[in-house]
Design a protein around this motif. Structure first.
Motif, PDB file in Angstrom:
ATOM      1  N   ILE A 290      15.322 -15.401 -19.457  1.00  0.00           N
ATOM      2  CA  ILE A 290      15.729 -16.639 -20.136  1.00  0.00           C
ATOM      3  C   ILE A 290      16.404 -17.584 -19.140  1.00  0.00           C
ATOM      4  O   ILE A 290      16.081 -18.768 -19.055  1.00  0.00           O
ATOM      5  N   VAL A 291      17.332 -17.024 -18.352  1.00  0.00           N
ATOM      6  CA  VAL A 291      18.053 -17.860 -17.390  1.00  0.00           C
ATOM      7  C   VAL A 291      17.102 -18.367 -16.304  1.00  0.00           C
ATOM      8  O   VAL A 291      17.208 -19.517 -15.858  1.00  0.00           O
TER       9      VAL A 291
ATOM     10  N   LEU B 137      16.638 -22.222 -15.244  1.00  0.00           N
ATOM     11  CA  LEU B 137      16.783 -22.710 -13.870  1.00  0.00           C
ATOM     12  C   LEU B 137      15.558 -23.532 -13.474  1.00  0.00           C
ATOM     13  O   LEU B 137      15.676 -24.605 -12.875  1.00  0.00           O
ATOM     14  N   CYS B 138      14.376 -23.017 -13.798  1.00  0.00           N
ATOM     15  CA  CYS B 138      13.130 -23.737 -13.481  1.00  0.00           C
ATOM     16  C   CYS B 138      13.122 -25.093 -14.182  1.00  0.00           C
ATOM     17  O   CYS B 138      12.838 -26.126 -13.573  1.00  0.00           O
ATOM     18  N   ASP B 139      13.455 -25.081 -15.473  1.00  0.00           N
ATOM     19  CA  ASP B 139      13.446 -26.317 -16.257  1.00  0.00           C
ATOM     20  C   ASP B 139      14.452 -27.333 -15.718  1.00  0.00           C
ATOM     21  O   ASP B 139      14.270 -28.543 -15.860  1.00  0.00           O
TER      22      ASP B 139
ATOM     23  N   GLN C 239      14.365 -25.153  -7.076  1.00  0.00           N
ATOM     24  CA  GLN C 239      13.143 -24.896  -6.299  1.00  0.00           C
ATOM     25  C   GLN C 239      12.994 -23.436  -5.870  1.00  0.00           C
ATOM     26  O   GLN C 239      11.909 -23.007  -5.465  1.00  0.00           O
ATOM     27  N   GLY C 240      14.108 -22.694  -5.900  1.00  0.00           N
ATOM     28  CA  GLY C 240      14.032 -21.292  -5.490  1.00  0.00           C
ATOM     29  C   GLY C 240      15.076 -20.472  -6.228  1.00  0.00           C
ATOM     30  O   GLY C 240      16.120 -21.006  -6.627  1.00  0.00           O
TER      31      GLY C 240
ATOM     32  N   SER D 224       9.406 -14.179 -14.168  1.00  0.00           N
ATOM     33  CA  SER D 224       8.325 -15.170 -14.107  1.00  0.00           C
ATOM     34  C   SER D 224       8.950 -16.547 -13.942  1.00  0.00           C
ATOM     35  O   SER D 224       9.948 -16.856 -14.603  1.00  0.00           O
ATOM     36  N   VAL D 225       8.358 -17.346 -13.055  1.00  0.00           N
ATOM     37  CA  VAL D 225       8.908 -18.684 -12.822  1.00  0.00           C
ATOM     38  C   VAL D 225       7.806 -19.735 -12.883  1.00  0.00           C
ATOM     39  O   VAL D 225       6.621 -19.395 -12.843  1.00  0.00           O
TER      40      VAL D 225
END
Lengths: 227, 227
Positions: free
Chosen positions: A168-169, A173-175, A179-180, A190-191
């Motif tokens: 979830i976190v 972070l992706c949203d 970038q990493g 999964s990212v």
């Protein structure tokens, strides 16, 4: 950054990273020049491979100057060229998510600043921790993530949450535009496409040791039975 | 430990380690049985491979009972059988060498005890630290290493010293009878035959992220120039 660096193959880039580490040590010892043979020998890579790898850097102006046939490479110029390509000449702002055991240990670890990856913000999923001061930081709630990332130009998220909330976190972070992710949760996350992940899993490392020692037929395991 | 476990190939053993991790989660969720297909799907392994891997365990008495055709494997019995093979049902005493940034962070991290790898002794190369109390331990000098290893039945050494002394300390650990080393120093260490090494390198992980982000042609690197 010269456009040529964009096409460097991953294995080459990883070796460049190893070269820069050796160069740093040699420079610390006062060395000024280095041959491809010596650099290769230190890392178990052929000198032909070293020259081929460094030719990727040679295409940019800086190391064209650094490579001098006959006396070898100028250590300082080569080191700086590689750092520019690998990105370690930059400062990457990081945000730590999770102030449990691992998170607090990381806050006490000075290495992130030394390596150019300073922690600039600390967040936690537990809303009750928001506003509390931990390890010199005021903890932000996850609802502030996007604002924190934008305000501090955060590039990398340090994921130090339990397995149950890691995915979830990671998505949050992706949203938020990270970038990493440096992932300390003991699972594969999964990212979004284009987001890089590096995993640090102490449990896996410990289990690997336990396995190696248990499987080794040359001696009896000396661990004690827990049960 | 049944003698059959001694011949398990490394890749199989590594998958067994992953299976046990999934089983632990499922058991926590109340699951009682599991098919090879479902276990395989969770980890991207074919069900045929899962059955082949588990047949290694099937040779020992415990999982012979655990594998029931039709309704799948008994989660609890399978989990315990794998843990016995991987060695994670045991308690492995560890000694930490080095009380710098990383060492102190590790002392504050509770995971070692939880995972069955309790730190039982702390040492440092700096003789001036001997006798000092750090993180609940009285620091021992390196001259006491062999005595400490024997007294506390230490199996694994946690190497958290600077690069410059990592190889020397690794040799001292091997000479003292350690069977495995968890290496936090950012370099490859040489060890005696039969000694296992697992590397945890934060610098490498951070550099990998930096590299990935720098090389990604789809966006401009957002790290700021240090110089």
């Amino acid at each position: 950054m010269p456009p040529t660096t964009r096409r460097i193959p991953r294995p080459t880039a990883q070796r460049l990273s190893l070269y820069s580490r050796e160069l740093q040590v040699l420079i610390g010892q006062g060395r000024e020049t280095l041959s491809s043979r010596e650099l290769g020998e230190k890392l178990g890579v052929s000198s032909a491979q070293v020259r081929k790898d460094l030719s990727w850097i040679g295409q940019s102006r800086q190391t064209h100057e650094a490579g001098r046939s006959g006396i070898g490479y100028d250590c300082g110029a080569l080191y700086e060229s590689i750092r520019r390509v690998v990105g370690t000449n930059r400062r990457w702002a990081t945000a730590l998510v999770g102030v449990g055991n691992i998170g607090r240990a990381l806050l006490g670890y000075g290495g992130f600043v030394d390596e150019g990856f300073p922690i600039v913000a600390v967040l936690d999923c537990d809303e009750r921790l928001a506003g509390k001061r931990i390890g010199g930081f005021v903890v932000d709630p996850m609802s502030s993530l996007r604002k924190v990332v934008q305000k501090h130009h955060v590039t990398i998220g340090i994921l130090a949450v339990p397995r149950s909330s890691a995915q979830i976190v990671a998505k949050q972070l992706c949203d938020a535009g990270i970038q990493g992710i440096l992932n300390f949760a003991p699972m594969k996350i999964s990212v979004s496409e284009g987001v890089s992940v590096a995993n640090i899993d102490l449990s896996v490392a410990l289990e690997q040791l336990s396995l190696d020692i248990s499987l080794d037929s040359k001696r009896r395991p000396s661990g004690e039975d827990k049960e």
